[in-house]
Design a protein around this motif. Sequence first.
Motif, mmCIF file in Angstrom:
data_model
loop_
_atom_site.group_PDB
_atom_site.id
_atom_site.type_symbol
_atom_site.label_atom_id
_atom_site.label_comp_id
_atom_site.label_asym_id
_atom_site.label_seq_id
_atom_site.Cartn_x
_atom_site.Cartn_y
_atom_site.Cartn_z
ATOM 1 N N GLU A 191 0.795 -1.224 0.000
ATOM 2 C CA GLU A 191 0.000 0.000 0.000
ATOM 3 C C GLU A 191 0.834 1.284 0.000
ATOM 4 O O GLU A 191 0.509 2.253 -0.682
ATOM 5 C CB GLU A 191 -0.915 0.004 1.215
ATOM 6 C CG GLU A 191 -2.349 0.299 0.845
ATOM 7 C CD GLU A 191 -3.322 -0.726 1.387
ATOM 8 O OE1 GLU A 191 -4.077 -0.352 2.283
ATOM 9 O OE2 GLU A 191 -3.333 -1.878 0.929
ATOM 10 N N GLU A 192 1.921 1.272 0.775
ATOM 11 C CA GLU A 192 2.749 2.478 0.879
ATOM 12 C C GLU A 192 3.340 2.846 -0.483
ATOM 13 O O GLU A 192 3.309 4.000 -0.905
ATOM 14 C CB GLU A 192 3.878 2.195 1.873
ATOM 15 C CG GLU A 192 4.363 3.416 2.615
ATOM 16 C CD GLU A 192 5.427 3.005 3.630
ATOM 17 O OE1 GLU A 192 6.538 3.536 3.542
ATOM 18 O OE2 GLU A 192 5.141 2.119 4.471
ATOM 19 N N THR A 212 0.602 4.264 -2.976
ATOM 20 C CA THR A 212 0.281 5.671 -2.740
ATOM 21 C C THR A 212 1.403 6.565 -3.263
ATOM 22 O O THR A 212 1.148 7.575 -3.922
ATOM 23 C CB THR A 212 0.076 5.920 -1.222
ATOM 24 O OG1 THR A 212 -0.734 4.871 -0.713
ATOM 25 C CG2 THR A 212 -0.575 7.244 -0.952
ATOM 26 N N LYS A 213 2.631 6.159 -2.991
ATOM 27 C CA LYS A 213 3.786 6.952 -3.423
ATOM 28 C C LYS A 213 3.807 7.101 -4.951
ATOM 29 O O LYS A 213 3.945 8.194 -5.489
ATOM 30 C CB LYS A 213 5.068 6.246 -2.937
ATOM 31 C CG LYS A 213 6.249 7.163 -2.747
ATOM 32 C CD LYS A 213 7.428 6.412 -2.150
ATOM 33 C CE LYS A 213 8.183 5.662 -3.226
ATOM 34 N NZ LYS A 213 9.235 4.769 -2.717
ATOM 35 N N LEU A 259 0.744 9.345 -6.270
ATOM 36 C CA LEU A 259 0.899 10.781 -5.987
ATOM 37 C C LEU A 259 2.035 11.365 -6.832
ATOM 38 O O LEU A 259 1.966 12.508 -7.283
ATOM 39 C CB LEU A 259 1.129 11.025 -4.492
ATOM 40 C CG LEU A 259 -0.083 10.701 -3.594
ATOM 41 C CD1 LEU A 259 0.267 10.890 -2.127
ATOM 42 C CD2 LEU A 259 -1.304 11.540 -3.963
ATOM 43 N N ASP A 281 -5.429 11.267 -9.080
ATOM 44 C CA ASP A 281 -4.038 10.984 -8.708
ATOM 45 C C ASP A 281 -3.472 12.030 -7.748
ATOM 46 O O ASP A 281 -2.323 11.931 -7.324
ATOM 47 C CB ASP A 281 -3.135 11.009 -9.961
ATOM 48 C CG ASP A 281 -3.203 9.710 -10.755
ATOM 49 O OD1 ASP A 281 -3.795 8.740 -10.267
ATOM 50 O OD2 ASP A 281 -2.639 9.690 -11.866
ATOM 51 N N GLU A 288 -4.258 12.339 -1.460
ATOM 52 C CA GLU A 288 -4.049 11.077 -0.750
ATOM 53 C C GLU A 288 -5.371 10.425 -0.323
ATOM 54 O O GLU A 288 -5.508 9.200 -0.350
ATOM 55 C CB GLU A 288 -3.151 11.317 0.471
ATOM 56 C CG GLU A 288 -2.662 10.023 1.055
ATOM 57 C CD GLU A 288 -1.406 10.152 1.907
ATOM 58 O OE1 GLU A 288 -0.757 11.218 1.906
ATOM 59 O OE2 GLU A 288 -1.095 9.158 2.583
ATOM 60 N N VAL A 337 -6.789 8.671 -3.343
ATOM 61 C CA VAL A 337 -5.973 7.492 -3.667
ATOM 62 C C VAL A 337 -6.313 6.363 -2.694
ATOM 63 O O VAL A 337 -6.500 5.208 -3.095
ATOM 64 C CB VAL A 337 -4.461 7.836 -3.621
ATOM 65 C CG1 VAL A 337 -3.621 6.576 -3.776
ATOM 66 C CG2 VAL A 337 -4.108 8.855 -4.706
ATOM 67 N N LYS A 338 -6.433 6.710 -1.419
ATOM 68 C CA LYS A 338 -6.763 5.686 -0.396
ATOM 69 C C LYS A 338 -8.146 5.084 -0.687
ATOM 70 O O LYS A 338 -8.362 3.889 -0.526
ATOM 71 C CB LYS A 338 -6.731 6.303 1.009
ATOM 72 C CG LYS A 338 -5.319 6.654 1.460
ATOM 73 C CD LYS A 338 -5.063 6.178 2.900
ATOM 74 C CE LYS A 338 -3.612 5.825 3.166
ATOM 75 N NZ LYS A 338 -2.649 6.881 3.076
ATOM 76 N N VAL A 362 -7.901 2.500 -3.300
ATOM 77 C CA VAL A 362 -7.366 1.243 -2.778
ATOM 78 C C VAL A 362 -8.453 0.492 -1.997
ATOM 79 O O VAL A 362 -8.574 -0.732 -2.109
ATOM 80 C CB VAL A 362 -6.097 1.490 -1.918
ATOM 81 C CG1 VAL A 362 -5.610 0.195 -1.280
ATOM 82 C CG2 VAL A 362 -4.990 2.104 -2.777
#
Length: 198
Positions: free
Chosen positions: A118-119, A122-123, A126, A137, A140, A143-144, A147
Motif C-alpha cells: 500500500e505504501e 500511494t507513493k 501521488l 491521482d 491522498e 488514492v486511499k 485502494v
Amino acid sequence: MLNIVLFGPPGSGKGTQAQGIIKKYHLLHLSTGDMLRAEIAAQTKLGLEAKTLMDKGELVPDAVVIGMIENKLDNNKSVAGFVFDGFPRTVKQAEALDALLEKHKAPIKVVLSLKVGEEELTKRILHRGATSGRADDQNETIVKNRVVEYRTKTEPLANYYAAQGKLKDITGEKPVEEVYASLCHEIDKVNTGSTHTH
Ligand code: B4P
C-alpha cells in the motif's frame, strides 16, 4: 487467441506493463480507465457521468464498462489477442467477460496479478499526480479510497480466477524491466498458439 488479464491495485503497474506486452505479443490494449478518460476528454454524456465517480476514486457502474468492452471485442475480431487492463474490476464484470469471450471462442489464458504494498502504491500514484493532470491521482484521500474500492470490490476476483486455475501472482515492487521479465515468463508458458513474437 492470446487473451491476458492484468490484475492488481491502482498504481501496481498494469498500464505501464501493458505497453511492453502489447508490442512483444502483437496484442490489442483494452484499458477501461483509458477509455473512460477518452470519454471525459470528448465531453460525452457517459464521460461526464463517469467523471464525478472517478474523481472521488469510486468505480463506475458495471454496465458502462461492460458495454465499452463488448464494443471493442465486436469491432476487433481479427486481432491476435487482447490485454485487459483495469477490467474486470468486479465479479459481475468478470462473469460478463467470460460470457463475451465464450461467444468469441477465445477464453482468457492467464490472469497476471501484480502484488505491490500500500505504501508504494500511494507513493507512485501521488508521484504520477504531479504531472498526469488526473484528479484522482492528486490527493491522498482519493488514492486511499481507490485502494479501498480495490480491496472490497476487485480483490475478491482473485479467488474467481484462482478457481479457474488461471491466476499467477507476480511481485510488482521491483524495477519495471524486472516485473516485465516475470510477466513475459508466465505469458510464454501459456502462449502455445501461433502468435509470433520477436
Ligand atoms: P485506471 O486507469 O485503471 O487507473 P490505475 O489503476 O491507476 O492504473 P494503473 O494501475 O494501470 O497505473 P500504473 O500502475 O501503470 O482506473 C482509473 C479509474 O477509472 C478507477 O478508479 C475507476 O473509477 C475507473 N474505472 C476504470 N476501469 C473500471 C472498471 N472496469 N470498472 C469500474 N470503474 C473503472 O501506473 C501508476 C504509476 O506507477 C505510474 O506513474 C508508473 O510510472 C508507476 N510505476 C509503474 N510500475 C512501476 C514500477 N515497477 N516501479 C516504480 N513505479 C512504477
